[in-house]
Design a protein around this motif. Structure first.
Motif, PDB file in Angstrom:
ATOM      1  N   ARG A  33      -1.132  12.587   4.390  1.00 24.82           N
ATOM      2  CA  ARG A  33      -2.550  12.697   4.351  1.00 24.82           C
ATOM      3  C   ARG A  33      -2.813  13.842   5.330  1.00 24.82           C
ATOM      4  O   ARG A  33      -4.061  14.363   5.320  1.00 24.82           O
ATOM      5  CB  ARG A  33      -3.306  11.675   4.639  1.00 24.82           C
TER       6      ARG A  33
ATOM      7  N   GLN B 114       9.485  -1.346  -2.490  1.00 26.81           N
ATOM      8  CA  GLN B 114       8.734  -0.049  -2.269  1.00 26.81           C
ATOM      9  C   GLN B 114       8.973   0.644  -0.813  1.00 26.81           C
ATOM     10  O   GLN B 114       9.189   1.915  -0.943  1.00 26.81           O
ATOM     11  CB  GLN B 114       7.201  -0.105  -2.701  1.00 26.81           C
TER      12      GLN B 114
ATOM     13  N   ARG C 169       0.620  -1.248   0.043  1.00 27.87           N
ATOM     14  CA  ARG C 169       0.086  -0.078   0.019  1.00 27.87           C
ATOM     15  C   ARG C 169       0.935   1.017  -0.096  1.00 27.87           C
ATOM     16  O   ARG C 169       0.715   2.292   0.669  1.00 27.87           O
ATOM     17  CB  ARG C 169      -0.947  -0.067   1.388  1.00 27.87           C
ATOM     18  N   THR C 170       1.768   1.455  -1.006  1.00 23.46           N
ATOM     19  CA  THR C 170       2.548   2.309  -1.015  1.00 23.46           C
ATOM     20  C   THR C 170       1.914   3.834  -1.146  1.00 23.46           C
ATOM     21  O   THR C 170       2.437   5.007  -0.731  1.00 23.46           O
ATOM     22  CB  THR C 170       3.622   2.370  -2.114  1.00 23.46           C
ATOM     23  N   ALA C 171       0.548   3.717  -1.710  1.00 22.67           N
ATOM     24  CA  ALA C 171      -0.114   5.019  -1.589  1.00 22.67           C
ATOM     25  C   ALA C 171      -0.079   5.708  -0.418  1.00 22.67           C
ATOM     26  O   ALA C 171      -0.115   6.855  -0.148  1.00 22.67           O
ATOM     27  CB  ALA C 171      -1.405   4.762  -2.250  1.00 22.67           C
TER      28      ALA C 171
ATOM     29  N   ALA D 241       3.151   7.515  -0.094  1.00 18.56           N
ATOM     30  CA  ALA D 241       3.515   8.174  -1.240  1.00 18.56           C
ATOM     31  C   ALA D 241       3.175   9.957  -0.794  1.00 18.56           C
ATOM     32  O   ALA D 241       4.043  10.895  -0.913  1.00 18.56           O
ATOM     33  CB  ALA D 241       2.746   8.060  -2.597  1.00 18.56           C
ATOM     34  N   THR D 242       2.007  10.060  -0.227  1.00 18.20           N
ATOM     35  CA  THR D 242       1.882  11.422  -0.036  1.00 18.20           C
ATOM     36  C   THR D 242       1.317  11.838   1.374  1.00 18.20           C
ATOM     37  O   THR D 242       0.613  10.695   1.882  1.00 18.20           O
ATOM     38  CB  THR D 242       0.617  12.074  -0.959  1.00 18.20           C
TER      39      THR D 242
END
Ligand code: BEZ
Length: 215
Positions: free
Chosen positions: A161, A195, A153-155, A158-159
């Protein structure tokens, strides 16, 4: 909100304390913080600490200027985030599930820390004849599955939240990975997790990471 000095009771090796120290650095609150080292280990509690600061004998704890005490790394991080203006590490409630998802992901990273610390205690402190390999293997399996969960779940990574450049989930994950590098260098967590390893390489370059290195 509290003015004046804050005193963090901590151990330089604790990943839970590192999470708080990462938060302090990321929020630019270093000038407000004093630190007090506490020795915590099963069976040898610091009598003054458990009497005055935390009856559970756990670190970290934060003593506020008025003498009141906050315990639990997440509670402390939430306090610090509010002190710094709010929602830089922990998203505001916005009618969606975003805030709770960050807190839930953070809980997984925290759980990974708990399992890693339990395994460390088991393998270093518990007398050899009392060790139970099934239990130890289970602690490591918890850590490994948590890392696999983030790898898939690299999302999440990544950013950020929340409003700042990193969120509380990412800081907890950094504290966990840093602890694994520190105490479990013989179990190379980067293997098979490209990742997570790539994310960590960038995140570990943040000044807050170097400033909070365990000892
Ligand atoms: C450690 O030495 O690994 C440690 C010390 C305090 C809390 C957690 C871990």
């Amino acid at each position: 909100m509290s003015d004046g000095a804050l005193t963090l009771s901590y151990s330089p090796a604790s990943p839970f304390a590192r999470l708080v120290r990462l938060a302090v650095a990321e929020l630019g609150l270093e000038a407000r913080l004093q630190v007090a080292t506490v020795a915590v280990s099963p069976g040898s509690s610091d009598a003054d600490y458990v009497a005055r600061i935390n009856p559970l004998g756990r670190i970290p704890a934060l003593t506020l200027a008025d003498g009141s005490v906050l315990v639990d790394s997440h509670v402390i991080v939430e306090f610090l985030d509010d002190l710094a203006g709010g929602h830089r590490l922990i998203p505001a409630a916005d009618g969606s599930t975003r805030r709770h998802q960050v807190l839930s992901d953070h809980a997984l990273a925290q759980g990974g820390m708990e399992a890693a610390v339990a395994l460390r205690y088991e393998t270093v402190l518990r007398p050899e004849e009392l060790r139970w390999s099934v239990w130890s293997d289970d602690q490591w399996a918890k850590v490994a599955r948590t890392l696999d969960w983030f790898e898939a779940r690299t999302a999440v990574l990544a950013t950020p939240r929340a409003a700042g450049p990193v969120d509380v989930c990412q800081l907890a994950l950094l504290a966990l990975l840093g602890y694994l590098d520190f105490r479990f260098a013989d179990r190379p967590w980067r293997d098979g997790r490209p990742q997570l390893a790539a994310w960590a390489a960038t995140a570990m370059a943040r000044p807050s990471y170097a400033a909070t290195a365990p000892a």
